[in-house]
Design a protein around this motif. Sequence first.
Motif, PDB file in Angstrom:
ATOM      1  N   ALA A   1     -30.494 -33.225  -2.233  1.00  0.00           N
ATOM      2  CA  ALA A   1     -29.916 -34.433  -2.823  1.00  0.00           C
ATOM      3  C   ALA A   1     -28.508 -34.680  -2.293  1.00  0.00           C
ATOM      4  CB  ALA A   1     -29.900 -34.309  -4.344  1.00  0.00           C
ATOM      5  N   PHE A   2     -27.725 -33.628  -2.185  1.00  0.00           N
ATOM      6  CA  PHE A   2     -26.359 -33.771  -1.690  1.00  0.00           C
ATOM      7  C   PHE A   2     -26.363 -34.201  -0.228  1.00  0.00           C
ATOM      8  CE2 PHE A   2     -22.260 -32.835  -3.514  1.00  0.00           C
ATOM      9  CZ  PHE A   2     -21.410 -32.939  -2.411  1.00  0.00           C
ATOM     10  N   THR A   3     -27.267 -33.644   0.574  1.00  0.00           N
ATOM     11  CA  THR A   3     -27.366 -34.018   1.987  1.00  0.00           C
ATOM     12  C   THR A   3     -27.766 -35.476   2.141  1.00  0.00           C
ATOM     13  OG1 THR A   3     -27.960 -31.751   2.559  1.00  0.00           O
ATOM     14  CG2 THR A   3     -28.492 -33.466   4.172  1.00  0.00           C
ATOM     15  N   ILE A   4     -28.735 -35.924   1.355  1.00  0.00           N
ATOM     16  CA  ILE A   4     -29.166 -37.324   1.413  1.00  0.00           C
ATOM     17  C   ILE A   4     -28.030 -38.247   0.999  1.00  0.00           C
ATOM     18  CG2 ILE A   4     -30.712 -39.020   0.351  1.00  0.00           C
ATOM     19  CD1 ILE A   4     -32.862 -36.810   0.383  1.00  0.00           C
ATOM     20  N   ALA A   5     -27.258 -37.841  -0.002  1.00  0.00           N
ATOM     21  CA  ALA A   5     -26.116 -38.650  -0.432  1.00  0.00           C
ATOM     22  C   ALA A   5     -25.069 -38.759   0.673  1.00  0.00           C
ATOM     23  CB  ALA A   5     -25.501 -38.052  -1.698  1.00  0.00           C
TER      24      ALA A   5
ATOM     25  N   ILE B   1     -15.165 -25.877   8.213  1.00  0.00           N
ATOM     26  CA  ILE B   1     -14.932 -24.586   7.572  1.00  0.00           C
ATOM     27  C   ILE B   1     -13.433 -24.326   7.438  1.00  0.00           C
ATOM     28  CG2 ILE B   1     -15.214 -22.086   7.840  1.00  0.00           C
ATOM     29  CD1 ILE B   1     -17.833 -23.293   7.140  1.00  0.00           C
ATOM     30  N   PHE B   2     -12.647 -24.678   8.460  1.00  0.00           N
ATOM     31  CA  PHE B   2     -11.210 -24.453   8.404  1.00  0.00           C
ATOM     32  C   PHE B   2     -10.507 -25.403   7.437  1.00  0.00           C
ATOM     33  CE2 PHE B   2     -12.005 -22.477  12.611  1.00  0.00           C
ATOM     34  CZ  PHE B   2     -11.563 -21.207  12.271  1.00  0.00           C
ATOM     35  N   LEU B   3     -11.123 -26.525   7.087  1.00  0.00           N
ATOM     36  CA  LEU B   3     -10.539 -27.468   6.133  1.00  0.00           C
ATOM     37  C   LEU B   3     -10.747 -27.034   4.688  1.00  0.00           C
ATOM     38  CD1 LEU B   3     -11.567 -30.860   7.746  1.00  0.00           C
ATOM     39  CD2 LEU B   3      -9.317 -29.790   7.776  1.00  0.00           C
ATOM     40  N   PHE B   4     -11.586 -26.054   4.482  1.00  0.00           N
ATOM     41  CA  PHE B   4     -11.930 -25.594   3.137  1.00  0.00           C
ATOM     42  C   PHE B   4     -10.790 -24.791   2.532  1.00  0.00           C
ATOM     43  CE2 PHE B   4     -13.798 -22.206   0.467  1.00  0.00           C
ATOM     44  CZ  PHE B   4     -14.310 -23.003  -0.526  1.00  0.00           C
ATOM     45  N   THR B   5     -10.355 -25.188   1.352  1.00  0.00           N
ATOM     46  CA  THR B   5      -9.354 -24.447   0.592  1.00  0.00           C
ATOM     47  C   THR B   5      -9.861 -24.297  -0.833  1.00  0.00           C
ATOM     48  OG1 THR B   5      -8.148 -26.438  -0.056  1.00  0.00           O
ATOM     49  CG2 THR B   5      -7.448 -25.373   1.986  1.00  0.00           C
ATOM     50  N   PRO B   6      -9.322 -23.360  -1.603  1.00  0.00           N
ATOM     51  CA  PRO B   6      -9.798 -23.199  -2.981  1.00  0.00           C
ATOM     52  C   PRO B   6      -9.609 -24.450  -3.839  1.00  0.00           C
ATOM     53  CG  PRO B   6      -8.546 -21.281  -2.306  1.00  0.00           C
ATOM     54  CD  PRO B   6      -8.402 -22.301  -1.209  1.00  0.00           C
TER      55      PRO B   6
ATOM     56  N   THR C   1     -12.979 -28.913  -1.890  1.00  0.00           N
ATOM     57  CA  THR C   1     -14.264 -28.507  -1.335  1.00  0.00           C
ATOM     58  C   THR C   1     -14.857 -29.707  -0.608  1.00  0.00           C
ATOM     59  OG1 THR C   1     -14.615 -27.016  -3.175  1.00  0.00           O
ATOM     60  CG2 THR C   1     -16.527 -27.555  -1.871  1.00  0.00           C
ATOM     61  N   VAL C   2     -15.177 -29.541   0.651  1.00  0.00           N
ATOM     62  CA  VAL C   2     -15.801 -30.618   1.411  1.00  0.00           C
ATOM     63  C   VAL C   2     -17.315 -30.550   1.232  1.00  0.00           C
ATOM     64  CG1 VAL C   2     -13.946 -30.857   3.087  1.00  0.00           C
ATOM     65  CG2 VAL C   2     -15.724 -29.189   3.483  1.00  0.00           C
ATOM     66  N   ALA C   3     -17.975 -31.638   1.582  1.00  0.00           N
ATOM     67  CA  ALA C   3     -19.413 -31.748   1.344  1.00  0.00           C
ATOM     68  C   ALA C   3     -20.209 -30.654   2.051  1.00  0.00           C
ATOM     69  CB  ALA C   3     -19.905 -33.121   1.789  1.00  0.00           C
ATOM     70  N   THR C   4     -19.838 -30.324   3.267  1.00  0.00           N
ATOM     71  CA  THR C   4     -20.584 -29.325   4.018  1.00  0.00           C
ATOM     72  C   THR C   4     -20.559 -27.967   3.330  1.00  0.00           C
ATOM     73  OG1 THR C   4     -19.928 -30.489   6.019  1.00  0.00           O
ATOM     74  CG2 THR C   4     -20.863 -28.317   6.291  1.00  0.00           C
ATOM     75  N   ILE C   5     -19.406 -27.599   2.810  1.00  0.00           N
ATOM     76  CA  ILE C   5     -19.295 -26.316   2.113  1.00  0.00           C
ATOM     77  C   ILE C   5     -20.135 -26.331   0.839  1.00  0.00           C
ATOM     78  CG2 ILE C   5     -17.697 -24.740   0.965  1.00  0.00           C
ATOM     79  CD1 ILE C   5     -17.432 -24.814   4.013  1.00  0.00           C
TER      80      ILE C   5
END
Length: 71
Positions: free
Chosen positions: A39-43, A11-16, A19-23
């Motif tokens: 689909a994104f989670t499986i990828a 969450i702290f790595l997220f910037t505008p 975008t990381v996969a978790t976000i």
Amino acid sequence: MRAVTTLSVVIFLFTPGTTVATITIFQLVNDFNWGGATAFTIAVIGMAVVVLAIVWVISGRRARVSGMFSG
């Protein structure tokens, strides 16, 4: 517990600008786009498995899974 700790770091790595996969997965779930989130989670899981397999092959198969759990 590890998942919660990892999530808080992500969450702290997220910037505008990035975008990381978790976000992205959280945003898809928040929009009730269950198919996209799945689909994104499986990828992401698939990429993790591939990377682990590559590391295992490169390391010369010296790493043993059973050694991690033995006392």
